[in-house]
Design a protein around this motif. Sequence first.
Motif, PDB file in Angstrom:
ATOM      1  N   GLN A   1      -5.562  -5.570  11.518  1.00  0.00           N
ATOM      2  CA  GLN A   1      -6.204  -5.041  10.316  1.00  0.00           C
ATOM      3  C   GLN A   1      -6.151  -3.513  10.287  1.00  0.00           C
ATOM      4  O   GLN A   1      -5.939  -2.902   9.244  1.00  0.00           O
ATOM      5  CB  GLN A   1      -7.664  -5.514  10.246  1.00  0.00           C
ATOM      6  CG  GLN A   1      -7.834  -6.971   9.862  1.00  0.00           C
ATOM      7  CD  GLN A   1      -7.472  -7.236   8.415  1.00  0.00           C
ATOM      8  OE1 GLN A   1      -7.332  -6.322   7.629  1.00  0.00           O
ATOM      9  NE2 GLN A   1      -7.321  -8.507   8.066  1.00  0.00           N
ATOM     10  N   ARG A   2      -6.338  -2.913  11.435  1.00  0.00           N
ATOM     11  CA  ARG A   2      -6.276  -1.451  11.485  1.00  0.00           C
ATOM     12  C   ARG A   2      -4.876  -0.954  11.142  1.00  0.00           C
ATOM     13  O   ARG A   2      -4.702  -0.021  10.361  1.00  0.00           O
ATOM     14  CB  ARG A   2      -6.698  -0.957  12.871  1.00  0.00           C
ATOM     15  CG  ARG A   2      -6.616   0.560  13.005  1.00  0.00           C
ATOM     16  CD  ARG A   2      -7.341   1.057  14.231  1.00  0.00           C
ATOM     17  NE  ARG A   2      -7.227   2.501  14.366  1.00  0.00           N
ATOM     18  CZ  ARG A   2      -7.949   3.234  15.185  1.00  0.00           C
ATOM     19  NH1 ARG A   2      -8.852   2.649  15.951  1.00  0.00           N
ATOM     20  NH2 ARG A   2      -7.798   4.535  15.252  1.00  0.00           N
ATOM     21  N   ALA A   3      -3.867  -1.588  11.739  1.00  0.00           N
ATOM     22  CA  ALA A   3      -2.487  -1.205  11.441  1.00  0.00           C
ATOM     23  C   ALA A   3      -2.156  -1.438   9.968  1.00  0.00           C
ATOM     24  O   ALA A   3      -1.426  -0.655   9.346  1.00  0.00           O
ATOM     25  CB  ALA A   3      -1.528  -1.992  12.332  1.00  0.00           C
ATOM     26  N   LEU A   4      -2.717  -2.493   9.398  1.00  0.00           N
ATOM     27  CA  LEU A   4      -2.476  -2.788   7.989  1.00  0.00           C
ATOM     28  C   LEU A   4      -3.085  -1.727   7.090  1.00  0.00           C
ATOM     29  O   LEU A   4      -2.462  -1.295   6.108  1.00  0.00           O
ATOM     30  CB  LEU A   4      -3.051  -4.173   7.654  1.00  0.00           C
ATOM     31  CG  LEU A   4      -2.791  -4.712   6.245  1.00  0.00           C
ATOM     32  CD1 LEU A   4      -1.301  -4.841   5.994  1.00  0.00           C
ATOM     33  CD2 LEU A   4      -3.479  -6.058   6.067  1.00  0.00           C
ATOM     34  N   ARG A   5      -4.283  -1.271   7.421  1.00  0.00           N
ATOM     35  CA  ARG A   5      -4.918  -0.221   6.622  1.00  0.00           C
ATOM     36  C   ARG A   5      -4.135   1.090   6.692  1.00  0.00           C
ATOM     37  O   ARG A   5      -4.160   1.883   5.769  1.00  0.00           O
ATOM     38  CB  ARG A   5      -6.348   0.030   7.112  1.00  0.00           C
ATOM     39  CG  ARG A   5      -7.307  -1.118   6.824  1.00  0.00           C
ATOM     40  CD  ARG A   5      -8.772  -0.678   6.798  1.00  0.00           C
ATOM     41  NE  ARG A   5      -9.054   0.467   7.613  1.00  0.00           N
ATOM     42  CZ  ARG A   5      -9.325   0.429   8.916  1.00  0.00           C
ATOM     43  NH1 ARG A   5      -9.294  -0.728   9.540  1.00  0.00           N
ATOM     44  NH2 ARG A   5      -9.614   1.525   9.575  1.00  0.00           N
ATOM     45  N   GLU A   6      -3.447   1.299   7.792  1.00  0.00           N
ATOM     46  CA  GLU A   6      -2.691   2.539   7.998  1.00  0.00           C
ATOM     47  C   GLU A   6      -1.220   2.403   7.617  1.00  0.00           C
ATOM     48  O   GLU A   6      -0.411   3.286   7.914  1.00  0.00           O
ATOM     49  CB  GLU A   6      -2.792   2.949   9.474  1.00  0.00           C
ATOM     50  CG  GLU A   6      -4.207   3.255   9.930  1.00  0.00           C
ATOM     51  CD  GLU A   6      -4.336   3.400  11.444  1.00  0.00           C
ATOM     52  OE1 GLU A   6      -5.439   3.781  11.897  1.00  0.00           O
ATOM     53  OE2 GLU A   6      -3.355   3.121  12.158  1.00  0.00           O
ATOM     54  N   LYS A   7      -0.867   1.320   6.946  1.00  0.00           N
ATOM     55  CA  LYS A   7       0.544   1.012   6.685  1.00  0.00           C
ATOM     56  C   LYS A   7       1.273   2.146   5.972  1.00  0.00           C
ATOM     57  O   LYS A   7       2.443   2.420   6.256  1.00  0.00           O
ATOM     58  CB  LYS A   7       0.656  -0.285   5.888  1.00  0.00           C
ATOM     59  CG  LYS A   7       2.083  -0.785   5.724  1.00  0.00           C
ATOM     60  CD  LYS A   7       2.109  -2.120   4.996  1.00  0.00           C
ATOM     61  CE  LYS A   7       3.545  -2.628   4.849  1.00  0.00           C
ATOM     62  NZ  LYS A   7       3.601  -3.932   4.140  1.00  0.00           N
ATOM     63  N   SER A   8       0.601   2.814   5.053  1.00  0.00           N
ATOM     64  CA  SER A   8       1.256   3.900   4.313  1.00  0.00           C
ATOM     65  C   SER A   8       1.395   5.169   5.149  1.00  0.00           C
ATOM     66  O   SER A   8       2.173   6.067   4.808  1.00  0.00           O
ATOM     67  CB  SER A   8       0.485   4.208   3.027  1.00  0.00           C
ATOM     68  OG  SER A   8      -0.834   4.648   3.327  1.00  0.00           O
ATOM     69  N   ASN A   9       0.636   5.267   6.238  1.00  0.00           N
ATOM     70  CA  ASN A   9       0.700   6.424   7.128  1.00  0.00           C
ATOM     71  C   ASN A   9       0.448   5.938   8.562  1.00  0.00           C
ATOM     72  O   ASN A   9      -0.624   6.157   9.117  1.00  0.00           O
ATOM     73  CB  ASN A   9      -0.344   7.469   6.723  1.00  0.00           C
ATOM     74  CG  ASN A   9      -0.267   8.712   7.585  1.00  0.00           C
ATOM     75  OD1 ASN A   9       0.777   9.049   8.124  1.00  0.00           O
ATOM     76  ND2 ASN A   9      -1.396   9.395   7.725  1.00  0.00           N
ATOM     77  N   PRO A  10       1.437   5.254   9.162  1.00  0.00           N
ATOM     78  CA  PRO A  10       1.227   4.606  10.460  1.00  0.00           C
ATOM     79  C   PRO A  10       0.801   5.589  11.545  1.00  0.00           C
ATOM     80  O   PRO A  10       1.313   6.699  11.632  1.00  0.00           O
ATOM     81  CB  PRO A  10       2.591   3.992  10.768  1.00  0.00           C
ATOM     82  CG  PRO A  10       3.268   3.853   9.444  1.00  0.00           C
ATOM     83  CD  PRO A  10       2.803   5.027   8.644  1.00  0.00           C
ATOM     84  N   GLN A  11      -0.137   5.142  12.368  1.00  0.00           N
ATOM     85  CA  GLN A  11      -0.603   5.928  13.499  1.00  0.00           C
ATOM     86  C   GLN A  11      -0.151   5.311  14.828  1.00  0.00           C
ATOM     87  O   GLN A  11      -0.060   6.007  15.833  1.00  0.00           O
ATOM     88  CB  GLN A  11      -2.133   6.024  13.487  1.00  0.00           C
ATOM     89  CG  GLN A  11      -2.712   6.592  12.192  1.00  0.00           C
ATOM     90  CD  GLN A  11      -2.256   8.014  11.928  1.00  0.00           C
ATOM     91  OE1 GLN A  11      -2.362   8.879  12.792  1.00  0.00           O
ATOM     92  NE2 GLN A  11      -1.722   8.255  10.746  1.00  0.00           N
ATOM     93  N   ALA A  12       0.100   4.006  14.834  1.00  0.00           N
ATOM     94  CA  ALA A  12       0.518   3.314  16.047  1.00  0.00           C
ATOM     95  C   ALA A  12       2.041   3.231  16.107  1.00  0.00           C
ATOM     96  O   ALA A  12       2.725   3.182  15.078  1.00  0.00           O
ATOM     97  CB  ALA A  12      -0.072   1.914  16.081  1.00  0.00           C
TER      98      ALA A  12
END
Length: 351
Positions: free
Chosen positions: A79-90
């Motif tokens: 879910q965290r990666a999905l929320r950051e999909k437009s600006n990936p942090q992982a």
Amino acid sequence: MPRNTLKLAIALSLLAAPALSACGGSSAASDEKAVTVYSADGLKGENGDGWYDQVFKDFEKQTGIKVKYVEGGSGEMVQRALREKSNPQADVLVTLPPFIQQADGKGLLQKYAPQGADQVDAADKAADGTWTSVVNNYFGFVYNKKELKQAPTTWQELLDGKYRDKLQYSTPGVAGDGTAVLIKAIHDFGGKDAALAYLKKLQANNVGPSASTGKLAPKVDKGELLVANGDVQMNHAQSKTMPNLGIWFPAPQGGRPTTFALPYAAGLVTKAPHGDNGRKLLDYLLSRTAQQQVSEIGGGFAARKDVKATDAEAVALAQIMTGVEVFEPDWNDIDQNLTSYVDAWKSATGS
């Protein structure tokens, strides 16, 4: 050793950790000697003595690349990666089935077959090359060996009054091992309706929700709980410092104990800010050196079939699995219907 594309309010509420500072895709981020891993819990030791602790240290020493590590439940990390999909942090995502499949389905993973992936069984990697298992594992339960002279044997035993407020399992849809409770119950009881009817009864003894499976074993060891869910890798590793922890597998009434494979699967995040470093880390996780440490240090099973561990921990793990029937879930069905299964579980248990 934990694990969603589920739009769960509880998952979202757990994801309030601050965003990492790297800017996705920027040249400065790409040049940074770092790699960020989002992972399900279970492979990092409580006292810095886990498989991740060793391989991250060795990887950094060998490459000069620092590993930034973020841990949570399997669904939580997706879910965290999905929320950051437009600006990936992982850069690298490690999670359990069915969440690795869901991450892939949401476009969170890009194709990359690490060196050594050809030695991983086809069932333990994506056909399109988006993820590969790095540590094999099996679902299980733990019990307190001091308070219970013998492990429970069947699901039905857990309905006994002595387990009231002494039993807990992590939340399906949020934690990988919690979702595994639901998957195993559906298998063992012969279908969703019978499994949910049982879990509704079990709720009378259940302490309540837990986003992280890894936090339950210490409670079992201390006697705060008598029984909890877990997985073989994580719990076997924990048992080194938790002497009261025993591993067992619930059996259907009149049947053999059962389990299913629940591997830690890793993939390279789409538009990873440090993609090259992520590839190097994935290569290292599947290297013969790292794989040979999976049992001895991590308490798990090597993902590479050409790595045959013979250390004392590998022997102990083989003994744990003796006499246990291993079934293969229908991951396509689970991937397509998990949201409805979890909703039905919530309704049945009032969660």
